[in-house]
Design an enzyme around this catalytic site. Structure first.
Site, PDB file in Angstrom:
ATOM      1  N   GLY A   7      52.867  -3.958  -2.673  1.00 61.08           N
ATOM      2  CA  GLY A   7      52.422  -3.049  -3.710  1.00 61.08           C
ATOM      3  C   GLY A   7      53.523  -2.149  -4.245  1.00 61.08           C
ATOM      4  O   GLY A   7      53.566  -1.858  -5.449  1.00 61.08           O
ATOM      5  N   THR A   8      54.422  -1.691  -3.388  1.00 55.38           N
ATOM      6  CA  THR A   8      55.491  -0.804  -3.848  1.00 55.38           C
ATOM      7  C   THR A   8      56.384  -1.509  -4.858  1.00 55.38           C
ATOM      8  O   THR A   8      56.691  -0.969  -5.925  1.00 55.38           O
ATOM      9  CB  THR A   8      56.318  -0.291  -2.656  1.00 55.38           C
ATOM     10  OG1 THR A   8      55.477   0.486  -1.809  1.00 55.38           O
ATOM     11  CG2 THR A   8      57.481   0.565  -3.129  1.00 55.38           C
ATOM     12  N   SER A  53      48.301  -5.723  -3.093  1.00 54.65           N
ATOM     13  CA  SER A  53      49.057  -5.980  -1.870  1.00 54.65           C
ATOM     14  C   SER A  53      48.161  -6.603  -0.819  1.00 54.65           C
ATOM     15  O   SER A  53      47.042  -6.131  -0.580  1.00 54.65           O
ATOM     16  CB  SER A  53      49.644  -4.669  -1.339  1.00 54.65           C
ATOM     17  OG  SER A  53      50.492  -4.894  -0.237  1.00 54.65           O
ATOM     18  N   ALA A  54      48.648  -7.660  -0.165  1.00 53.72           N
ATOM     19  CA  ALA A  54      47.809  -8.473   0.724  1.00 53.72           C
ATOM     20  C   ALA A  54      47.359  -7.751   1.982  1.00 53.72           C
ATOM     21  O   ALA A  54      46.243  -7.972   2.466  1.00 53.72           O
ATOM     22  CB  ALA A  54      48.560  -9.750   1.106  1.00 53.72           C
ATOM     23  N   CYS A  67      52.227   6.268   3.448  1.00 57.60           N
ATOM     24  CA  CYS A  67      53.562   6.313   2.858  1.00 57.60           C
ATOM     25  C   CYS A  67      54.104   7.726   2.758  1.00 57.60           C
ATOM     26  O   CYS A  67      55.273   7.935   2.461  1.00 57.60           O
ATOM     27  CB  CYS A  67      53.538   5.654   1.475  1.00 57.60           C
ATOM     28  SG  CYS A  67      53.077   3.912   1.538  1.00 57.60           S
TER      29      CYS A  67
END
Length: 388
Positions: A70-71, A199-200, A329
């Site tokens: 995702g980032t 994101s997985a 994060c």
């Protein structure tokens, strides 16, 4: 009962079925870019994974870019869209104050380069007024961005309405859908956005893979160079096993989505009810709107007024309950949550709010036991009242 994991928004454990789907591709020989038989087999698996993901998210396979997560997907979208403007041309960006750091920090970098940024206000219920975002659009606006489901509170935003308003001005909209995909139905075409990040590992897939969906016809400058892979938009040898794992995790979600949604809502609301019953409504304050479907079905964000959040999290860890004070994060930061500050959450809840997030494997018994442990932990650390 052993430890109870209620931090799936940080990362959901890999599903056994996903591991099995990935296994043969870890062991296989051949680069999927090679033109011999050893390359053709992994290439077929890679493209099938792309087609599976595209089909579930209502995109065209050509619109799927595999990334490391995702980032990277968010960074690729933001820099790729913002940098389309000619050098020296005035540029402008519209965003919200409740974005994940994978969006807010790249935006800070863009701002440092001279791009003007408008950050609209957010309501006390955690919802962004998309009309106010649309009203900030200018002729120089290069993009707007709004998270689809907020990673801490789980509040779902009206991204489709923003995209519809922005389309009239020709402004592309990016949405960070990392917390939404695999939790609620996500329709890329229906949202009308230019780009979408997922994101997985948020939905029981492998860590290290995500996708950026890029609508056909949208110009996106690459950020990684060194090969012509993925139509030149993201260079690098394809990670076949990870792509297969992401597709399998999403396929498992789709096949069980209706049951998971209904079950998560019941479990989420049961956890809240048990906490309220044990501590009192004035001591358990839910964050977000009243509507059960205005929040992610498996996310409960509550404040415990007057408590120290770090002390509570430590007690929960000792009690065998994994939860979070917010985004993993930003967990190393001593700063209060920017999202909660933007919502004007009172000081007595700002640093005592906890996120509980469920996964596909969370059970009724775990919820009941987690509630008991949370209540016991709070009773141990709550300061006595003057009358006690």
């Amino acid at each position: 009962m052993g430890p109870i994991y209620l931090d799936h928004n940080a990362s959901a454990p890999l599903a056994p079925e996903v591991l099995e789907a990935m296994r043969p591709h870890w062991l296989a020989s051949g680069n999927p870019e090679s033109r011999h038989s050893f390359g053709r087999q992994p290439r077929r698996a890679y493209e099938q994974a792309r087609e599976t993901i595209a089909g579930i998210l209502n995109a065209d396979p050509s619109e799927v870019i595999f990334t490391s997560g995702g980032t990277e997907s968010n960074n690729l979208a933001l820099f790729g869209l913002a940098d389309r403007a000619q050098h020296g041309e005035a540029r402008h960006l519209v965003t919200s104050p409740i974005e994940h750091p994978a969006v807010s920090e790249p935006i800070q970098q863009l701002e440092a380069r001279g791009i003007a940024v408008d950050r609209v206000e957010v309501g006390a219920d955690g919802r962004v007024e998309v009309g106010a975002m649309a009203d900030r659009l200018r002729p120089t606006t290069t993009l707007a961005t709004l998270i689809l489901a907020q990673n801490e509170t789980g509040v779902i935003q009206d991204v489709a309405r923003l995209a519809d308003r922005a389309a009239a001005s020709g402004v592309p909209v990016h949405t960070d859908a990392v917390q939404a995909v695999g939790r609620i139905p996500v329709d890329f075409r229906g949202l009308g956005v230019a780009t979408l990040a997922a994101s997985a590992h948020k939905f029981h897939g492998p860590v290290g893979v995500g996708v950026l969906l890029v609508r056909s016809g949208v110009s996106l400058l690459p950020r990684v160079f060194g090969g012509g892979q993925q139509a030149g938009r993201r260079a690098g040898t394809p990670a076949v096993a990870l792509a297969v794992g992401m597709a399998e995790a999403l396929r498992l979600w789709q096949g069980d989505a209706e049951r998971r949604l209904a079950r998560w809502i019941v479990l989420r609301d049961r956890l809240e009810s048990l906490l309220v019953a044990g501590l009192g409504r004035d001591q358990v304050v839910r964050t977000g709107p009243e509507g059960a479907r205005d929040r992610l079905p498996q996310t409960l964000h509550v404040g415990f007024p007057g408590l120290d959040g770090d002390a509570l999290l430590m007690q929960l860890d000792l009690a065998g309950v994994a939860a979070s004070l917010g985004s993993a994060c930003a967990s190393g930061s001593s700063q209060a949550s920017p999202a909660l500050q933007a919502m004007r959450v009172p000081d007595d809840r700002l640093r005592s709010s906890v996120r509980f997030s469920l996964g596909a494997t969370t059970t009724d018994d775990e919820i009941d036991e987690a509630a008991r442990r949370v209540i016991d932990a709070i009773r141990r650390i709550r300061p006595p009242t003057p009358s006690e």
